[in-house]
Enzyme design. Structure first.
Site, PDB file in Angstrom:
ATOM      1  N   ILE A  38      49.062 -23.090   1.120  1.00 49.29           N
ATOM      2  CA  ILE A  38      49.878 -21.926   1.491  1.00 49.29           C
ATOM      3  C   ILE A  38      51.052 -22.385   2.357  1.00 49.29           C
ATOM      4  CG2 ILE A  38      49.870 -19.659   2.618  1.00 49.29           C
ATOM      5  CD1 ILE A  38      48.152 -19.961  -0.031  1.00 49.29           C
ATOM      6  N   THR A  39      52.244 -22.229   1.814  1.00 50.02           N
ATOM      7  CA  THR A  39      53.454 -22.670   2.529  1.00 50.02           C
ATOM      8  C   THR A  39      53.659 -21.821   3.777  1.00 50.02           C
ATOM      9  OG1 THR A  39      54.414 -23.366   0.447  1.00 50.02           O
ATOM     10  CG2 THR A  39      55.945 -23.051   2.273  1.00 50.02           C
ATOM     11  N   GLU A  59      54.981 -23.137  -7.232  1.00 47.67           N
ATOM     12  CA  GLU A  59      55.419 -21.890  -7.894  1.00 47.67           C
ATOM     13  C   GLU A  59      55.196 -21.943  -9.407  1.00 47.67           C
ATOM     14  OE1 GLU A  59      58.276 -19.414  -6.334  1.00 47.67           O
ATOM     15  OE2 GLU A  59      58.187 -20.298  -4.350  1.00 47.67           O
TER      16      GLU A  59
HETATM   17  N1  COS Z   1      55.678  -9.360 -14.657  1.00 46.62           N
HETATM   18  C1  COS Z   1      54.901  -8.276 -14.867  1.00 46.62           C
HETATM   19  N2  COS Z   1      53.649  -8.341 -15.394  1.00 46.62           N
HETATM   20  C2  COS Z   1      53.182  -9.551 -15.722  1.00 46.62           C
HETATM   21  C3  COS Z   1      53.934 -10.722 -15.540  1.00 46.62           C
HETATM   22  C4  COS Z   1      55.232 -10.603 -14.987  1.00 46.62           C
HETATM   23  N3  COS Z   1      56.021 -11.657 -14.781  1.00 46.62           N
HETATM   24  N4  COS Z   1      53.196 -11.767 -15.951  1.00 46.62           N
HETATM   25  C5  COS Z   1      52.028 -11.290 -16.390  1.00 46.62           C
HETATM   26  N5  COS Z   1      52.017  -9.939 -16.260  1.00 46.62           N
HETATM   27  C6  COS Z   1      50.944  -9.018 -16.636  1.00 46.62           C
HETATM   28  C7  COS Z   1      50.604  -9.145 -18.108  1.00 46.62           C
HETATM   29  O1  COS Z   1      51.471  -8.376 -18.909  1.00 46.62           O
HETATM   30  C8  COS Z   1      49.177  -8.643 -18.161  1.00 46.62           C
HETATM   31  O2  COS Z   1      49.230  -7.233 -18.107  1.00 46.62           O
HETATM   32  P1  COS Z   1      48.080  -6.312 -18.849  1.00 46.62           P
HETATM   33  O3  COS Z   1      46.798  -6.664 -18.155  1.00 46.62           O
HETATM   34  O4  COS Z   1      48.535  -4.932 -18.591  1.00 46.62           O
HETATM   35  O5  COS Z   1      48.099  -6.716 -20.291  1.00 46.62           O
HETATM   36  C9  COS Z   1      48.617  -9.136 -16.811  1.00 46.62           C
HETATM   37  O6  COS Z   1      49.739  -9.368 -15.953  1.00 46.62           O
HETATM   38  C10 COS Z   1      47.816 -10.412 -16.945  1.00 46.62           C
HETATM   39  O7  COS Z   1      48.675 -11.387 -17.498  1.00 46.62           O
HETATM   40  P2  COS Z   1      48.132 -12.597 -18.372  1.00 46.62           P
HETATM   41  O8  COS Z   1      47.106 -12.084 -19.342  1.00 46.62           O
HETATM   42  O9  COS Z   1      49.316 -13.322 -18.917  1.00 46.62           O
HETATM   43  O10 COS Z   1      47.370 -13.470 -17.250  1.00 46.62           O
HETATM   44  P3  COS Z   1      46.714 -14.925 -17.318  1.00 46.62           P
HETATM   45  O11 COS Z   1      45.464 -14.899 -16.553  1.00 46.62           O
HETATM   46  O12 COS Z   1      46.669 -15.397 -18.747  1.00 46.62           O
HETATM   47  O13 COS Z   1      47.729 -15.845 -16.480  1.00 46.62           O
HETATM   48  C11 COS Z   1      49.644 -17.211 -15.971  1.00 46.62           C
HETATM   49  C12 COS Z   1      49.034 -16.054 -16.774  1.00 46.62           C
HETATM   50  C13 COS Z   1      49.094 -18.575 -16.337  1.00 46.62           C
HETATM   51  C14 COS Z   1      51.115 -17.161 -16.363  1.00 46.62           C
HETATM   52  C15 COS Z   1      49.500 -16.932 -14.456  1.00 46.62           C
HETATM   53  O14 COS Z   1      48.160 -17.089 -14.037  1.00 46.62           O
HETATM   54  C16 COS Z   1      50.368 -17.867 -13.595  1.00 46.62           C
HETATM   55  O15 COS Z   1      51.570 -17.639 -13.455  1.00 46.62           O
HETATM   56  N6  COS Z   1      49.756 -18.898 -12.995  1.00 46.62           N
HETATM   57  C17 COS Z   1      50.445 -19.775 -12.064  1.00 46.62           C
HETATM   58  C18 COS Z   1      50.360 -19.204 -10.694  1.00 46.62           C
HETATM   59  C19 COS Z   1      51.389 -19.790  -9.802  1.00 46.62           C
HETATM   60  O16 COS Z   1      52.567 -19.857 -10.118  1.00 46.62           O
HETATM   61  N7  COS Z   1      50.956 -20.165  -8.602  1.00 46.62           N
HETATM   62  C20 COS Z   1      51.826 -20.686  -7.598  1.00 46.62           C
HETATM   63  C21 COS Z   1      51.666 -19.873  -6.365  1.00 46.62           C
HETATM   64  S1  COS Z   1      52.989 -20.053  -5.215  1.00 46.62           S
HETATM   65  S2  COS Z   1      53.065 -21.965  -4.774  1.00 46.62           S
END
Ligand code: COS
Length: 380
Positions: free
Chosen positions: A157-158, A363
């Site tokens: 956590i930054t 991120e």
């Molecule tokens: N904006 C709005 N809604 C979003 C969205 C976005 N950018 N991205 C996903 N959603 C929604 C989807 O549409 C889906 O909605 P419904 O449940 O209504 O269908 C829901 O969120 C779940 O999305 P999804 O099924 O794509 O989730 P996954 O578990 O497959 O995960 C990833 C997707 C891998 C993209 C996500 O877990 C991710 O971004 N992981 C990385 C996390 C990250 O960046 N961590 C760093 C933290 S800060 S250092």
């Protein structure tokens, strides 16, 4: 016609940030890398100069800038030092959930005191077993009358050690994955909240990254952001903006490395002429220049999509993975151009190369960002 000329206002913002980075950040960047420390005084000065909380609306104590203008400023600050600029810019990520999921009352209650005082916050999503798979997080929020009880542990956590408040994501039911994740604001000093291990990192040494322990922390119901189960979408939307921000950080770092390499290639003489005149290095410099320009254009494009209030998940993810891959390549090439000197701690390019690597990881790893972009391409 597409006009890529900056307005007078944009050029003024750019100059403000460039002058600040040259005066306040760059001169101490190597020192902060050698002896990692909280750049509290620099953060205060950045706040006074109007270089913090860039995209937060003015009515909540921010600068009210769009993402393109924020990218202009962020690029300049990151030319100075990625780690220090990261601590100045952390509120963009940390306060995103409040801006996206919070009510007007919550935005006023949390953001105005934080921003007016130049304080900083943290974004608490990641856990040991829930990194790329953020939907599998295990920190639990138990509903208990007028409050929730949060129990779990966040990692990587930054700014955790210095945050005044934390945006924390917890689940009401782990079996429901993304559908039960809920967002909360947890103030510093809440009984049961403590900061754990501080990470000792390869690069971005003064970017504070630590664990956050939540040991039955009572969080009032009025600190919940959005409805129960809306937290995952709040986090993803926050990361859309965060990824444009990281792309502009990467452009700044790449530019710093490219400028250093170009100057060195003009000065360093071997075989009787500047090394930059040899085609091998000359082509390398040309490739570096085009990569930096391409990364910047993708970043501005993603920012302009956001500023037009269009869905920009794909453009943000593309800009993030492209620009941060560029940062690793350009900083590595800068070390190569410096030769043996570049591998020593006497020159900044060694730091640039270490700082760049983290950008491909945080991120959302660049693999996750390709999943996001590819998913949108396939109609997701
Ligand atoms: N904006 C709005 N809604 C979003 C969205 C976005 N950018 N991205 C996903 N959603 C929604 C989807 O549409 C889906 O909605 P419904 O449940 O209504 O269908 C829901 O969120 C779940 O999305 P999804 O099924 O794509 O989730 P996954 O578990 O497959 O995960 C990833 C997707 C891998 C993209 C996500 O877990 C991710 O971004 N992981 C990385 C996390 C990250 O960046 N961590 C760093 C933290 S800060 S250092």
């Amino acid at each position: 016609m597409i006009d890529l000329n900056l307005s007078e206002e944009q050029r003024a913002l750019q100059k403000l940030a460039r002058d600040f980075a040259q005066k306040e950040i760059a001169p101490v960047a190597l020192q902060y890398d050698k002896e990692p420390a909280f750049p509290g005084e620099i953060i205060k000065k950045a706040h006074a100069a109007g270089l913090m909380n860039l995209s937060c609306p003015k009515e909540y104590g921010g600068q009210g800038q769009g993402l393109v203008n924020a990218a202009l400023i962020t690029e300049e600050l990151n030319v100075g030092c990625v780690a220090i600029a990261g601590m100045i810019g952390i509120n963009s990520l940390a306060c995103g959930p409040i801006l996206i999921g919070g009510s007007d009352e919550q935005k006023r209650r949390f953001l105005i005191p934080l921003n007016d005082a130049g304080k900083t916050a943290s974004f608490g999503l990641t856990e040991r077993e829930a990194g790329s798979d953020a939907g599998s997080l295990k920190t639990v929020a138990r509903s208990a009358g007028d409050h929730y009880v949060l129990r779990g542990q966040k990692c990587f956590i930054t700014n955790a050690s210095h945050a005044d408040l934390y945006s924390i994501f917890a689940t009401l039911d782990p079996s429901k994955r993304t559908k039960a994740i809920t967002a909360f604001v947890v103030p510093r000093g809440s009984p049961g909240l403590s900061v754990g291990k501080v990470e000792d990192k390869m690069g971005q040494r003064s970017l504070n990254v630590a664990e956050v322990n939540l040991d039955d922390v009572e969080v009032p119901r009025e600190n919940r952001l959005g409805e129960e189960g809306e937290g995952f979408k709040i986090a993803m939307k926050t990361l859309d903006e965060g990824r444009v921000n990281i792309a502009s950080c990467a452009v700044g770092l790449s530019r710093a490395a490219f400028q250093a390499a170009l100057e060195y290639a003009k000065e360093r003489v071997q075989f009787g002429k500047p090394i930059g005149t040899f085609q091998a290095l000359n082509f390398m410099l040309a490739d570096m220049a085009v990569a930096v320009d391409a990364a910047r254009l993708l970043t501005w494009y993603a920012g302009s999509m956001a500023d037009q209030e269009r869905r920009y998940s794909r453009e943000a993810a593309q800009a993030k993975f492209f620009a941060t891959d560029v940062a690793v390549r350009v900083t590595t090439d800068a070390v190569q151009i410096y030769g043996g000197y570049g591998y020593t701690k006497d020159y900044a390019v060694e730091k640039y190369m270490r700082d760049a690597k983290l950008m491909q990881i945080y991120e959302g790893t660049n693999q996750v960002n390709r999943i996001v972009a590819g998913g949108v391409l396939m109609g997701g």
